[in-house]
Motif scaffolding. Sequence first.
Motif, PDB file in Angstrom:
ATOM      1  N   PHE A   1      -5.762  79.365  99.514  1.00 56.29           N
ATOM      2  CA  PHE A   1      -4.854  80.696  99.651  1.00 56.29           C
ATOM      3  C   PHE A   1      -4.743  81.065  98.197  1.00 56.29           C
ATOM      4  N   GLN A   2      -5.115  82.478  98.129  1.00 53.17           N
ATOM      5  CA  GLN A   2      -4.342  83.112  96.844  1.00 53.17           C
ATOM      6  C   GLN A   2      -4.144  84.491  97.131  1.00 53.17           C
ATOM      7  N   THR A   3      -3.317  84.963  96.305  1.00 53.53           N
ATOM      8  CA  THR A   3      -3.231  86.470  96.455  1.00 53.53           C
ATOM      9  C   THR A   3      -4.173  87.241  95.424  1.00 53.53           C
ATOM     10  N   MET A   4      -4.155  88.499  95.408  1.00 51.92           N
ATOM     11  CA  MET A   4      -5.113  88.925  94.211  1.00 51.92           C
ATOM     12  C   MET A   4      -4.825  89.066  93.025  1.00 51.92           C
ATOM     13  N   SER A   5      -3.569  88.782  92.497  1.00 51.18           N
ATOM     14  CA  SER A   5      -3.106  88.480  91.389  1.00 51.18           C
ATOM     15  C   SER A   5      -3.364  87.132  90.974  1.00 51.18           C
ATOM     16  N   GLU A   6      -3.068  86.294  91.873  1.00 50.14           N
ATOM     17  CA  GLU A   6      -3.241  84.787  91.512  1.00 50.14           C
ATOM     18  C   GLU A   6      -4.844  84.857  91.327  1.00 50.14           C
ATOM     19  N   LEU A   7      -5.560  85.292  91.967  1.00 53.27           N
ATOM     20  CA  LEU A   7      -7.101  85.127  91.894  1.00 53.27           C
ATOM     21  C   LEU A   7      -7.645  85.600  90.605  1.00 53.27           C
ATOM     22  N   ALA A   8      -7.043  86.588  90.228  1.00 48.70           N
ATOM     23  CA  ALA A   8      -7.483  87.388  88.959  1.00 48.70           C
ATOM     24  C   ALA A   8      -7.346  86.285  87.982  1.00 48.70           C
TER      25      ALA A   8
ATOM     26  N   VAL B   1     -15.165  84.239  91.820  1.00 49.07           N
ATOM     27  CA  VAL B   1     -14.021  84.321  92.857  1.00 49.07           C
ATOM     28  C   VAL B   1     -14.174  83.284  93.893  1.00 49.07           C
ATOM     29  N   TYR B   2     -15.316  83.224  94.459  1.00 50.34           N
ATOM     30  CA  TYR B   2     -15.587  82.138  95.397  1.00 50.34           C
ATOM     31  C   TYR B   2     -15.265  80.928  95.105  1.00 50.34           C
ATOM     32  N   LEU B   3     -15.831  80.493  93.498  1.00 50.48           N
ATOM     33  CA  LEU B   3     -15.417  79.098  93.282  1.00 50.48           C
ATOM     34  C   LEU B   3     -13.794  78.966  92.834  1.00 50.48           C
ATOM     35  N   ALA B   4     -13.270  80.013  92.549  1.00 51.54           N
ATOM     36  CA  ALA B   4     -11.922  79.929  92.659  1.00 51.54           C
ATOM     37  C   ALA B   4     -10.977  79.454  93.994  1.00 51.54           C
ATOM     38  N   LEU B   5     -11.554  80.454  94.792  1.00 53.76           N
ATOM     39  CA  LEU B   5     -10.963  80.120  96.178  1.00 53.76           C
ATOM     40  C   LEU B   5     -11.184  78.893  96.837  1.00 53.76           C
ATOM     41  N   VAL B   6     -12.460  78.473  96.444  1.00 51.79           N
ATOM     42  CA  VAL B   6     -13.083  77.142  97.043  1.00 51.79           C
ATOM     43  C   VAL B   6     -12.053  76.064  96.474  1.00 51.79           C
ATOM     44  N   GLN B   7     -11.796  76.255  95.235  1.00 57.14           N
ATOM     45  CA  GLN B   7     -10.958  75.009  94.571  1.00 57.14           C
ATOM     46  C   GLN B   7      -9.410  75.310  94.699  1.00 57.14           C
ATOM     47  N   GLY B   8      -8.767  76.510  94.815  1.00 59.13           N
ATOM     48  CA  GLY B   8      -7.536  76.663  95.054  1.00 59.13           C
ATOM     49  C   GLY B   8      -7.010  77.083  96.478  1.00 59.13           C
TER      50      GLY B   8
END
Length: 740
Positions: A38-45, A29-36
């Motif tokens: 702002f994200q909603t919970m659905s986008e983050l999944a 989750v942390y790496l996905a946020l670092v790369q992407g």
Amino acid sequence: MNSEEEAKFALLRDTLQKNIGLSEYESKVYLALVQGGFQTMSELAKTSDVPKQRVYDTVETLREQGFVEMIDDYPRKAYAIDPSEALSEVHNRLDRAEKYLEELHETVENVENGVALFKSDATIRKYITSLVRNAERDILLLCPLGDLDAVLPLLEDRDEQHVRLIVSDIEPDAEDNERVSLEYSIPDTVDAIRGVTSTEDFAVTVDRKRGLYWTRESTARGTDEQQGYYITNPNLALVLDRFVSASVWPFARPLSGRSQSPTLPKEYLRLRDCLSDLEMLSDSRPLTTLEVEFHGYDTTTGEEVQKRGVLAGYYYTEYDLRASLTIDVHDDGDAVDSSLVTVGGLGTRIEDYSAHSLTLRYEGEQRDRLDEETESHLETCLDELPHEFGARSIVVGFDAFVDRMREIVGDWSEDRYERVGRFDEFKESLIAFEASESAPRVEWRQTKIEAGGHVAHVGRVFDRLDYDVTLIGHLGTPVHTVFGREFSNQTLVSVGESTYTDYVRFDDRKLLFTEPNLSPLDWETILDHVGVEELAEYLDGTPVLSLGTLYSTPQLPSILQGLENDLWPTLRSPPENVHFSPGAIERFDDTTVKRGYDALAAFDNVAPVTVTANRKQTRRFRDLLDGRSGDESTPTVEQVRDELDVSRYIMHSFREATLANGAEVLTARVPQVVKPRQMQNVDEHFVSGVSLALAEGLSDGAVLILGNSVASYFMRHNEVPGKDELRSFVAEYDSFFDYL
């Protein structure tokens, strides 16, 4: 994703799990946020490949550990905390990992939905630093004492911005004599600093467009944790700015041992900041040496405007939300159109203009320095001043009133009341009665009673200088005691009952309630009370007859005709000059005004007539010209003199006086008075000075100098000058330009 990128991500996940203690889901989750970003919970999944039902609790765990932050929006969004902050404790061990993360990290600079909520101390401080570093023109800070060490370094290089700092949470024993003490070295870039002993939250606004409000754990309501509200909506930032500037700053106390005079030119986003500096500057120099340029809008039309002019006045107290300044937007000293405009802050509806930015500068000084022409007239005046005043007799008529000086009563407190000091405050109280069912009631109090009108003002100057003065007018039957008491050594000739003027003085203007005289003065009335022979005794041998005004003596044409036809032929030594002041001629129609100046033109054939008027009165004369005199290149005073067909016409203003005599146009700058004690009745005292100059036979340039001197002395001292005072003032005339 190629093999090299997959290897980097594998290293990052492994490092985060083994060295930081993150779980598999948390590292994903942390790496996905670092790369992407702002994200909603659905986008983050989707981007993290973590089951949606586990994303929420994983994000919450990461937030508690300081790796991510939440945005309270719908739908809720998360973003990664800057890796340099999140991984600071193991920074040395994660150098390689941090390098890869920084390549992927998308900084959170797009928090633009109005208000973002932060709970991480590191994130809040990051945005405080960003706000201060990126401020363009203005910084306003409310800082608890405990945070001062962290804030002061941010201000050290802010020399291009206007910086104000309020320090809160100061110990009560640090207060002394209305000031506070701080054992800190405050950077010179801080324009103004104050302190309060109360406990306050942290607040900062920059350029009145962005800000941050940081509630501390000790002051937060309904929560035990701190919260930082990052504000990017300009309207909300302006609300925060106004709260700090209007509700905290006025009650904070200055810092001991720090006094910093403003350096000009200087730009302001708040009118009140500009006015605060004006209060300091006006202690050492006249207002008219300062220029104000403002950007804003016309409060009537809404049109955007940019104007620049010389400062004429201002209203400001720290504890009154109302504040305004008055500027003269004319550059041309000969101009007669109304040039005074009022300027208020954002949202004002009362003033002519609302300003969202102002610049204060000294450029007006070039126009107000002692120019060569004024210097030449001054030298002439010094040469021509008589060695002794008071050797001749003077006759003054006919405008006379009994002035009852009053003040408006405001709020009562037990057996005391507050005086209503500002005219707008009085006006608002009258408007408030529209919403009331009761009849309007205004309380006022008489403070003193004194002689008024042209007769009293001019007579007072000559009386002070020991001239023999004959005052002719409606002085009362018998003569009212107010005239008898003040002019006990002079000749008083009453031609009818006196009338009253209730004279209400405010700090910024005056309001007159004048009782009209139902027995208007004309030539027949004068003859009924005095007679030609008695008048001849008064006028024979006098150097000047000073007359005023058409406002209170509308039958003045008949008086002038009577003087010309019945009296003048009987005089052995008629007055050498007749000096006329028109008064408020705007109350009369064109026919009445023209009849008045036709009579002046006719009288100029038997004695030189000098007409002295202010800019408003000159504008009224000019509007009657119908284009018959001069052209666009002809000065207005010359056009008016030609139309009136008199020997001299003088127009005066707060900056200069101009005289046209048919051969040339002369101008003299007005001495600039610092902190004038009196702004009312300056017109009458300029007229008095001109009458004095004519009585002593001064040349035209010297006439302007003496008129300016009497008026300026009155402004400075709120009294007419004596012999020594007047002579000293003229001798020091040029010193009133030395502040430049």
